[in-house]
Design an enzyme around this catalytic site. Structure first.
Site, short mmCIF file in Angstrom:
data_model
loop_
_atom_site.label_atom_id
_atom_site.label_comp_id
_atom_site.label_asym_id
_atom_site.label_seq_id
_atom_site.Cartn_x
_atom_site.Cartn_y
_atom_site.Cartn_z
N ASP A 22 22.55 15.56 54.35
CA ASP A 22 21.32 16.32 54.12
C ASP A 22 20.88 16.46 52.65
OD1 ASP A 22 22.50 16.84 56.55
OD2 ASP A 22 22.39 19.00 56.39
N1 DQQ Z 1 24.76 19.13 57.95
C1 DQQ Z 1 24.07 19.66 59.08
C2 DQQ Z 1 23.79 21.07 58.68
C3 DQQ Z 1 25.01 21.46 57.92
C4 DQQ Z 1 25.31 20.22 57.16
C5 DQQ Z 1 22.85 18.87 59.41
C6 DQQ Z 1 26.77 19.98 56.94
O1 DQQ Z 1 23.56 21.94 59.75
O2 DQQ Z 1 24.80 22.56 57.07
O3 DQQ Z 1 23.04 17.50 59.24
O4 DQQ Z 1 26.98 18.81 56.17
#
Ligand code: DQQ
Length: 542
Positions: A22
């Site tokens: 992300d």
């Molecule tokens: N990736 C998810 C999120 C979390 C993060 C979404 C953890 O919900 O915070 O891809 O790497």
């Protein structure tokens, strides 16, 4: 197995190696765009996540800095997950992020970090104040599904922010609302801002947009008609489907309610930022160019063994400007204009008719790292195939059945990108026009990678979305950003977007070709095609 280094992207955001996911906390600060992102410093799979940090003057050339946030306090010692940045009243940026505080269970807690030195435009060092955490999962919150705080907005006397959640014992995804006067003490509101029976809402994002068709963006706290706010947008990343969905609606900051214009838009007739490989996205307001910018993560669809062999996995999509479509019913996205600085000499094709079953090659450039814009003109819609309403909410399924090789009436027509010389490998990005029971045209846009590679055991999902455009004049445009293992496409000026990851075995580097094809029964004219080779920007020192 041998994995070609030619699959590594040339102008999409990547660190020199390892896993990324992300985008986190994007912002503009004192002359620099900042991008943080989920990063595993130890390998090409998810794990050991920290907030890596890069800065840019133009959203295209990136310089890597030291990581901004790593586990260091009791409430984040087992993980620093996604979050956002808010500019406080005194101009200081604050990061809200999710921490994991125990090894075995994912117990999720919200934390804050602040710059050690707010006069450093590069915001290199961050500290975590002693009053952390700022929100813990209390009664009525599912502790393992409670994460990804948004950028906060200010109204009346309070800051507000959202945390993604899943109501305990249900499938109800929620945007849990918090309020704070001082950005330190946060109180949960009685009701979530919004919720729907969709499963967990990851990475919520909430922001105002201006009048329909106005491309300028608005700062996150802007409110009311006098400030130019027409609507609000709520986006959620659905853990269950791995797509980013949004609704457009009305936000009342007194009642603290958000009501989507389309009451079924959360569950049926869902709008997606991108109908392909694009997840956990986040927007921010760019005060320099008065625009809202969208960043999204594109995972690999290669095998984990290949990811490890390559030593890297994950990219960020090209930053997109985002605004409300003239119809008011959806958003429009377009690659930030700065991308065009990478364009080399243009190659032009004009007024070329492509007969049924024909195709032609676009020559005069190396297309493996290119930007292609095409304006098509359909000679007639008479032969459009009848539309089966069973697929009204399932473009992807329809395209899975009616792929690029299935002959149609009007289309499939579009581009074959990353094609091998013998055309055994090619990724098709195309349109296909149907007609509903009243004779109204329905346009489908597809990205079909089923022939993209001869490498066995690849995940090759066909992606598709409908394009809400008036094709009665016969005109429709397509732009594809081709970058070795990425095909990022924008239909009808950015109304429908599809990012695909593909891994050709032959159509690599100089052996990749670009064609225009028409597999329908109706003549298609390329009224104008321009293609540019793309230069390589600074990319984190890689
Ligand atoms: N990736 C998810 C999120 C979390 C993060 C979404 C953890 O919900 O915070 O891809 O790497």
């Amino acid at each position: 197995s041998i994995v070609s280094p030619l699959l590594r992207t040339g102008y999409h955001f990547q660190p020199p190696m390892n896993w990324i996911n992300d985008p986190n906390g994007p912002l503009y600060y004192k002359g620099w765009y900042h991008l943080f992102y989920q990063y595993n410093p130890k390998g090409a799979v998810w794990g050991n996540i920290i907030w890596a940090h890069s800065v840019s003057r133009d959203l295209i050339n990136w310089i890597a800095l030291e990581p901004a946030i790593s586990p260091s306090i009791p409430t984040d010692q087992y993980g620093v997950w996604s979050g956002s940045t808010t500019i406080l009243h005194d101009g200081t940026p604050a990061i809200l992020y999710t921490g994991i505080d125990r090894p075995s269970v994912n117990y999720q807690i919200q934390n804050i970090a602040l710059p050690k030195n707010a006069s450093d435009p590069l915001l290199r060092e961050w500290y975590k104040p002693g009053y952390n955490p700022i929100a813990v999962p209390m009664a009525g919150i599912n502790a393992t599904q409670f994460r990804d705080p948004t950028t906060a907005w200010f109204a009346g006397r309070h800051w507000r922010m959202l945390v993604g959640g899943l109501r305990p014992g249900t499938l109800r995804g929620e945007a849990i609302l918090y309020r704070s006067r001082d950005f330190k003490h946060w109180v949960r509101a009685k009701h979530p801002l919004h919720s729907a029976l969709t499963g967990m809402w990851e990475c919520p994002d909430f922001f105002p947009v201006g009048k329909a068709g106005v491309e300028n963006g608005l700062d996150t706290s802007e409110y009311g008609a006098a400030a130019g706010v027409e609507k609000h947008v709520l986006k959620n990343s659905l853990d269950l489907t791995r797509y980013d969905y949004y609704t457009i609606g009305t936000y009342d900051n007194v009642k603290e309610r958000y009501v989507p214009d389309n009451p079924t838009g959360d569950v049926y007739q869902r709008l997606q930022y991108d109908y392909g490989n694009f997840y956990a996205s986040k927007t921010f307001f760019d005060p320099v160019k008065h625009r809202r910018i969208l960043l999204g993560w594109a995972n690999e669809s290669d095998s984990v063994a290949h990811d490890k062999a390559k030593g890297w996995a994950g990219i960020q999509a090209i930053p997109r400007k985002i605004w409300l479509d003239p119809s008011g019913k959806q958003l429009v996205q377009w690659p930030v204009e700065e991308l065009e600085k990478l364009r080399g000499k243009p190659v032009n094709v004009g007024d070329k008719v492509v007969k049924p079953g024909q195709h032609f090659e676009v020559t005069g450039l190396q297309s493996y790292q290119s930007d292609v814009e095409v304006s098509f003109e359909v000679s007639s819609l008479d032969k459009a195939e009848p539309f089966d309403p069973a697929y009204s909410n399932d473009a992807q399924k329809l395209c899975g059945i009616k792929g690029a090789d299935v002959k149609g009436g009007v289309g499939p027509f579009g581009l074959w990108v990353l094609a091998s010389a013998d055309l055994a490998e090619k990724t098709a990005v195309f349109f296909r026009v149907f007609k509903d029971g009243y004779g109204k045209p329905i346009v489908l846009m597809c990205s079909d990678p089923t022939k993209s590679s001869l490498t066995p055991d690849l995940y090759k999902p066909t992606f598709a979305g409908f394009v809400d455009t008036d094709i009665s004049s016969g005109k429709i445009s397509l732009r594809s950003l081709i970058d070795r293992s990425v095909v990022e496409s924008f239909g009808a000026g950015g109304k429908t977007c599809i990012l695909s990851r593909v891994y050709p075995s032959m159509a690599l580097g100089k052996d990749a070709h670009l064609h225009v094809f028409n597999n329908g029964e109706t003549d298609i004219k390329v009224s104008k095609l321009t293609a540019w080779e793309m230069k390589r920007p600074l990319m984190n020192g890689a």
